[in-house]
Motif scaffolding. Structure first.
Motif, PDB file in Angstrom:
ATOM      1  N   TRP A  12       0.827  -1.207   0.000  1.00 36.28           N
ATOM      2  CA  TRP A  12       0.000   0.000   0.000  1.00 36.28           C
ATOM      3  C   TRP A  12       0.867   1.265   0.000  1.00 36.28           C
ATOM      4  O   TRP A  12       0.703   2.141  -0.852  1.00 36.28           O
ATOM      5  N   ARG A  16       0.221   0.981  -3.887  1.00 42.09           N
ATOM      6  CA  ARG A  16      -1.223   1.014  -4.088  1.00 42.09           C
ATOM      7  C   ARG A  16      -1.885   2.292  -3.583  1.00 42.09           C
ATOM      8  O   ARG A  16      -2.943   2.677  -4.085  1.00 42.09           O
ATOM      9  N   ARG A  17      -1.304   2.963  -2.613  1.00 42.12           N
ATOM     10  CA  ARG A  17      -1.928   4.187  -2.083  1.00 42.12           C
ATOM     11  C   ARG A  17      -2.185   5.206  -3.184  1.00 42.12           C
ATOM     12  O   ARG A  17      -3.245   5.837  -3.227  1.00 42.12           O
ATOM     13  N   GLU A 187     -17.594  -3.234  -0.583  1.00 36.39           N
ATOM     14  CA  GLU A 187     -16.386  -3.098   0.230  1.00 36.39           C
ATOM     15  C   GLU A 187     -16.609  -3.505   1.677  1.00 36.39           C
ATOM     16  O   GLU A 187     -15.658  -3.684   2.430  1.00 36.39           O
ATOM     17  N   THR A 242      -6.274   4.757  -7.003  1.00 34.38           N
ATOM     18  CA  THR A 242      -6.034   5.103  -5.606  1.00 34.38           C
ATOM     19  C   THR A 242      -6.670   4.079  -4.671  1.00 34.38           C
ATOM     20  O   THR A 242      -7.784   3.621  -4.895  1.00 34.38           O
ATOM     21  N   THR A 243      -5.951   3.744  -3.602  1.00 31.91           N
ATOM     22  CA  THR A 243      -6.453   2.817  -2.589  1.00 31.91           C
ATOM     23  C   THR A 243      -6.460   3.532  -1.244  1.00 31.91           C
ATOM     24  O   THR A 243      -5.409   4.023  -0.803  1.00 31.91           O
ATOM     25  N   LEU A 249      -9.712  -2.351  -1.289  1.00 34.33           N
ATOM     26  CA  LEU A 249      -9.465  -2.430  -2.718  1.00 34.33           C
ATOM     27  C   LEU A 249      -9.222  -1.027  -3.261  1.00 34.33           C
ATOM     28  O   LEU A 249      -9.539  -0.036  -2.610  1.00 34.33           O
ATOM     29  N   SER A 250      -8.657  -0.945  -4.454  1.00 33.38           N
ATOM     30  CA  SER A 250      -8.568   0.367  -5.088  1.00 33.38           C
ATOM     31  C   SER A 250      -9.974   0.835  -5.446  1.00 33.38           C
ATOM     32  O   SER A 250     -10.919   0.038  -5.501  1.00 33.38           O
ATOM     33  N   GLU A 253     -11.139  -1.037  -8.466  1.00 30.74           N
ATOM     34  CA  GLU A 253     -11.491  -2.421  -8.157  1.00 30.74           C
ATOM     35  C   GLU A 253     -12.851  -2.499  -7.481  1.00 30.74           C
ATOM     36  O   GLU A 253     -13.660  -3.388  -7.780  1.00 30.74           O
ATOM     37  N   SER A 254     -13.115  -1.576  -6.573  1.00 30.88           N
ATOM     38  CA  SER A 254     -14.405  -1.568  -5.876  1.00 30.88           C
ATOM     39  C   SER A 254     -15.552  -1.286  -6.837  1.00 30.88           C
ATOM     40  O   SER A 254     -16.584  -1.965  -6.811  1.00 30.88           O
TER      41      SER A 254
END
Length: 295
Positions: A12, A16-17, A187, A242-243, A249-250, A253-254
């Motif tokens: 993250w 991933r952040r 989520e 952005t996560t 999830l990003s 992705e969500s």
């Protein structure tokens, strides 16, 4: 991306952040650097002291503390993630400051690798939101501090603004609120879960109470609330990468996991123009808490 599997905390913070996007990372730093400086200011660090940055991650606070302690002081970065500790150690080597720093893998709840009464200052930034037993973490802070040592922490107060499906990442979603609710449900987010979520189930009052119950004195807290025009992200595509936290999830992705293709298109048709223009509202609630161990 890293060339091997790394734990969720390192994945993250290092990728991933901000979706691995350097411009988005730079935008995040505009927000994070003043927070780091305020945490260090509140700690009242003096030259020659020893600072322990708990949950130090990629080293934002720990490396910032080096200038405060000077050549005669030392900084220890601890983190539950061995991958982040390895990363920060490598950065210290690159910067030529390894001789003034130490790096420890240990949990904030016990800090078992840190000796009793061995540090002058404990700092954290956005660490207790991931800790179920926050009282144990405060006890660990107290244990490792020398008499008259200080702690200085920063935590988001994520429950300050109520859940509202007419807003998503600060953008007006009134026409697509039904889709936002689907994304939240996918989520596993929502107001009914806040009481059990360590990221949501506390306020600045709880942090002050825990500090006092642990035995700290001269405790201070500042709650900082900001509601201002703008955006956390640069544009729609970067928002998708952005996560929000290591357990999530990003955004992309969500959305794609929760919605049908037609629903994704409807959500994007409404939101993309707003996000690309930065036509949103930044809402933030943060607490700074600091205090000292009795002599």
């Amino acid at each position: 991306m890293p060339d091997r599997d790394i734990d969720k905390w390192a994945a993250w913070l290092l990728e991933r952040r901000d979706g691995g996007d350097q411009q988005q990372r730079a935008k995040a730093l505009e927000h994070l650097l003043p927070i780091r400086d305020r945490v260090l200011d509140n700690a009242g660090i003096k030259a020659g002291e020893t600072v322990l940055d708990v949950g130090g991650g990629d080293g934002l606070v720990a490396f910032g503390a080096l200038d405060r302690v000077g050549a005669s002081g030392a900084v220890t970065l601890s983190d539950v993630s061995a991958d982040l500790v390895a990363h920060a150690t490598g950065v210290a080597d690159e910067l030529g400051v390894r001789d003034r720093m130490s790096f420890v893998v240990t949990r904030a709840e016990d800090l078992e690798a840190i000796a009793d009464g061995s540090v002058d200052v404990v700092t954290t930034r956005s660490v207790l939101i991931y800790v179920d037993d926050k009282a144990a973490a405060f006890r660990a802070f107290h244990r490792v501090l020398r008499p008259s040592g200080r702690f200085s922490i920063f935590e988001p107060i994520n429950n300050y603004f109520p859940w509202d499906p007419t807003e998503f990442w600060g953008f007006d979603t009134t026409p697509v609120a039904d889709l936002v609710e689907k994304v939240w449900a996918y989520e596993g987010w929502g107001p009914e879960l806040d009481a059990a979520d360590p990221m949501m189930n506390f306020s600045e009052r709880d942090l002050v109470r825990l500090a006092e119950e642990t035995g700290f004195s001269d405790i201070h807290a500042d709650l900082r609330i900001d509601v201002e025009p703008g955006s956390w992200v640069l544009d729609w595509d970067r928002l998708m990468g952005t996560t929000p936290n290591p357990n999530a999830l990003s955004v992309g992705e969500s959305i794609h996991g929760a919605l049908t293709e037609a629903e994704v298109a409807r959500l994007e048709s409404h939101l993309r123009p707003l996000v690309d223009k930065g036509d949103g509202v930044i809402r933030s609630a943060f607490a700074y808490v600091w205090g000292s161990k009795r002599s």
